[in-house]
Design a protein around this motif. Structure first.
Motif, mmCIF file in Angstrom:
data_model
loop_
_atom_site.group_PDB
_atom_site.id
_atom_site.type_symbol
_atom_site.label_atom_id
_atom_site.label_comp_id
_atom_site.label_asym_id
_atom_site.label_seq_id
_atom_site.Cartn_x
_atom_site.Cartn_y
_atom_site.Cartn_z
ATOM 1 N N ALA A 214 0.834 -1.202 0.000
ATOM 2 C CA ALA A 214 0.000 0.000 0.000
ATOM 3 C C ALA A 214 0.871 1.256 0.000
ATOM 4 C CB ALA A 214 -0.902 -0.001 1.220
ATOM 5 N N ASN A 215 0.469 2.257 -0.793
ATOM 6 C CA ASN A 215 1.170 3.543 -0.711
ATOM 7 C C ASN A 215 0.503 4.376 0.382
ATOM 8 O OD1 ASN A 215 -1.144 4.772 -1.807
ATOM 9 N ND2 ASN A 215 -0.393 4.472 -3.893
ATOM 10 N N GLN A 218 -3.234 4.997 0.039
ATOM 11 C CA GLN A 218 -4.037 3.785 0.258
ATOM 12 C C GLN A 218 -4.083 3.424 1.736
ATOM 13 O OE1 GLN A 218 -1.758 1.549 -2.527
ATOM 14 N NE2 GLN A 218 -3.442 1.377 -3.999
ATOM 15 N N ARG A 222 -7.638 3.269 3.230
ATOM 16 C CA ARG A 222 -8.180 1.930 3.458
ATOM 17 C C ARG A 222 -7.842 1.356 4.816
ATOM 18 N NH1 ARG A 222 -7.848 -0.950 -2.354
ATOM 19 N NH2 ARG A 222 -9.247 -2.363 -1.264
ATOM 20 N N ILE A 223 -6.926 1.993 5.533
ATOM 21 C CA ILE A 223 -6.601 1.498 6.872
ATOM 22 C C ILE A 223 -6.950 2.560 7.919
ATOM 23 C CG2 ILE A 223 -4.812 0.566 8.385
ATOM 24 C CD1 ILE A 223 -5.158 -1.235 6.054
ATOM 25 N N LYS B 73 6.751 -1.099 -0.244
ATOM 26 C CA LYS B 73 5.624 -1.631 -1.010
ATOM 27 C C LYS B 73 6.072 -2.251 -2.335
ATOM 28 C CE LYS B 73 4.387 2.829 -3.092
ATOM 29 N NZ LYS B 73 4.460 2.524 -4.529
ATOM 30 N N LEU B 102 -4.445 -4.633 -3.847
ATOM 31 C CA LEU B 102 -3.587 -3.480 -4.123
ATOM 32 C C LEU B 102 -2.766 -3.713 -5.377
ATOM 33 C CD1 LEU B 102 -2.228 -2.633 -0.567
ATOM 34 C CD2 LEU B 102 -3.955 -1.396 -1.846
#
Lengths: 309, 371
Positions: A214-215, A218, A222-223, B73, B102
């Motif tokens: 995840a960037n 995100q 999303r978290i 990531k 993702l």
């Protein structure tokens, strides 16, 4: 419950029930009664007072439509700005070393009373750039002084020169100016509560998301936001209630002039200045009805959290 | 699947060194365990590899790719954390699918991989639950599941068993070994528990104060520790150490520990010859000390008298905490022993299994090596 009499619990509840009855239930019932009577509560008029609120017959003296609309405006903009800015600052503060200092600075306005804050900001907004800080700033960079807390639909500001109509009727720059003051005062609260919520998010979980691919956006979307949502809801409900019962800020800054009235200020003026207890009580009941669903939602949420503990 | 290389990696937090000159090559499909006491830098090493910490100096490669500046990531690794770090607002299924979503993997493919991983880990019936509805062991499985669906280049484990109860830990240890065998990807596993290291690793790297002490196969570390630290860290209960002086004629060397003199067996003597008159540290594992009533065959016994201080019953064996003139040591003896606390007992040191270390450098003195 062996050996207890049926009235024993009521005995313990009696003080609380008495206090609630005198200071909450009686006023509510009496307000409801008066909202169905005439101005000096001598004659039954049915729903005439509510009809008054809906018909808005004397908009220049007491504009009920504008008051209700302004309350909606406050509810939406004040709440979303304070939560949004609060969340932004909480996130930024969590990444700097002087977090405590930054958060205290943001929190200080909370310690200032709404009345004092209003007086301060009334000076900030003064038209004369020698007194009004904001206009001083604008004129320094070549702009024109603006009467921020007067009605900007009048041809008195540089904004009007930009077009035939500045903003659609209910959205007035002066209401926004007042909302900014409210946000200034309440953002600190949002920051403190939200950053406590952020702290509770384990850094390992964020790292897990990072390793998962995840960037930063995100992770936020999303978290952090979903995990923080109960906290956000608590802050938002508090702010919504603040927005609904808003009175002092408007009263001190404009007295409800220039179409800045909200329900609470209008009800106060109707009841105690115009001395029409009928309309005043009806407005108070409208406000009560608006607050009830918010209270129900927040109590439900509270119960839910208690259960899932 | 990929090899991992730490090329002279150093990490400092401000001025405090956490890892000093870590030089380690981990082969593709290897199960490497980084073990050491808390604060030794093992987690830092793993986190640098994962991209959660920056590298102060040196290079890290995954396969042939230099990853020093690659964000976490994009490293295509999967990590299982000590706290499991599950996402509390997502179901087990979504937790496992998150990394794949993702990466924009197709829905059917995600479903296939998650169901397969769930079947492997026996958590199929939990897929709809939220993490808070799971027990510790189940959460641990979900965390592992979240890692395996990703099919990463390497798996990183940061003390994943330390929150489990003892029985579950033993069981999970075996399952992780099986999992490694089955999916055949590089596993890098950090723990402070030498038992975990011994039971699962292909190779162990022992770390202390940010410096690698020894890297080798579990048996190698057990039989031939390079220094006192590794000798004391690997093996449970830990090895006994005695300060001793090498005395006697070249043909009949003795170790003088103060309370007792131990004749050095002929086949071990060569290595100690240069230390005549000097101080060394004698190392004897508790399992090399036997009750003289129950001698084992094939040992080189040396009898020592000692007082029993504490007696720990293990069922299949007994741990004796012994005292001999103020020197305390531990013996792991037959459960039929007649030892009683406070009484004297004769024990046999099996010096065929002895270790010796240079008292100054703490390094092992090679005893078995023929001169």
């Amino acid at each position: 419950m062996i050996g207890r009499r049926w009235w024993a619990p009521w005995l313990w509840l009696a003080p609380a029930i008495t206090l609630l009855s005198v200071f909450l239930i009686y006023p509510v019932v009496d307000t409801l009664r008066r909202s169905l009577l005439n101005a000096d509560s001598t004659r039954f008029v049915g729903f005439d007072n509510y009809k008054f609120i809906i018909d808005n017959p004397v908009p220049l003296l007491s504009n009920t439509h504008s008051a209700i609309l302004n309350n909606v405006l406050w509810l939406v903009l004040f709440t979303s700005f304070a939560v949004g800015v609060g969340l932004g600052i909480a996130l930024l503060a969590s990444r700097v070393r002087y977090e405590a200092v930054a958060k205290s600075a943001i929190f200080i306005p909370m310690a200032v009373s709404f009345v004092a804050a209003s007086v301060i900001w009334r000076f900030m907004y003064v038209f004369d750039p020698h007194i009004g800080t904001i206009n001083a700033f604008i004129t320094h960079f070549g702009g024109h002084s603006t009467a921020w807390i007067q009605n900007t639909n009048a041809p008195q500001t540089w904004l009007t020169s930009l077009g035939p109509t500045t903003l659609p009727d209910p959205i007035q720059i002066n209401n926004l100016a007042l909302i900014i003051v409210g946000v200034w005062v309440w953002t600190g609260f949002a920051v403190v509560v939200l950053s406590a919520g952020l702290r509770a998010i384990s850094s390992e979980m964020l790292q897990a998301a990072r390793v998962d691919g995840a960037n930063e956006w995100q992770i936020f979307r999303r978290i952090i936001i979903p995990v923080l949502s109960p906290t956000i809801a608590v802050v938002a409900t508090t702010l919504v209630i603040q927005a609904l019962k808003l009175f002092d800020l408007v009263w001190v800054m404009t007295g409800g002039k220039f179409k800045t009235d909200v329900i609470a200020t209008l009800f106060f003026r109707e009841a105690f200045l115009i001395q029409d207890f009928g309309v005043g009580s009806a407005l108070a009941i409208v406000l009560l009805l608006a607050v009830v669903p918010v209270m129900v939602v927040s109590i439900r949420r509270f119960q839910f959290q208690e259960e899932t503990r | 699947m990929a090899s991992v290389t730490f090329d002279h990696v150093t990490k400092r937090f401000d001025e405090t060194p956490a890892i000093t000159d870590l030089d380690l090559e981990i082969a593709d499909r290897e199960f490497l365990v980084l073990v050491g006491p808390s604060g030794c830098g093992k987690s830092t090493a793993l986190r640098m590899l994962a991209g959660l910490e920056t590298v102060t100096r040196g290079k890290i490669y995954i396969g042939d790719r230099l990853v020093n500046d690659v964000p976490a990531k994009d490293r295509d690794l999967a990590m299982v954390f000590q706290s499991y770090a599950l996402y509390p607002h997502m179901s087990v299924y979504d937790n496992m699918a998150f990394g794949l979503k993702l990466r924009k993997v197709k829905k059917e493919e995600i479903r296939r991989r998650v169901t397969e991983a769930a079947r492997t880990l026996d958590i199929e019936e939990l897929l709809k639950r939220k993490p808070r509805q799971l027990s510790g062991g189940q959460r641990q499985r979900v965390a592992v599941g979240r890692a395996i669906v990703r099919e990463p280049r390497a798996f990183l484990f940061d003390e994943p068993l330390s929150n489990l109860d003892a029985k579950l830990r033993v069981q999970t240890r075996a399952e992780l070994s099986k999992l490694h065998e089955r999916i055949g990807t590089t596993f890098i596993y950090v723990t402070h528990d030498q038992t975990e290291a011994m039971t699962m690793a292909d190779r162990i790297a022992v770390l202390r104060d940010g410096i690698i002490q020894q890297v080798g196969r579990p048996q190698e570390l057990y039989e031939h520790p390079d220094n006192i630290f590794v000798a004391g860290f690997i093996g449970s209960p830990a090895m006994n150490f005695f300060d001793a002086t090498v005395r006697g004629e070249p043909e009949s060397l003795q170790l003088d520990t103060g309370p007792f003199h131990l004749p050095i067996p002929r086949e071990k003597a060569a290595g100690l010859l240069p230390y005549r008159g000097k101080k060394v540290v004698l190392g004897v594992r508790p399992e090399s000390i036997h009750d003289s009533d129950f001698p084992r065959s094939g040992v080189i016994p040396v009898q020592v008298q000692a007082a029993v201080d504490v007696l720990e019953l293990m069922g299949n064996e007994v741990f004796l905490h012994l005292l001999s003139d103020g020197v305390s040591f531990l013996a792991r003896v037959d459960s039929r022993t007649k030892a009683k606390p406070g009484r004297k007992i004769q024990v046999l040191f099996d010096l065929g299994e002895m270790h010796a270390f240079d008292a100054d450098t703490q390094q092992a003195i090679p005893l078995d090596k023929p001169f």
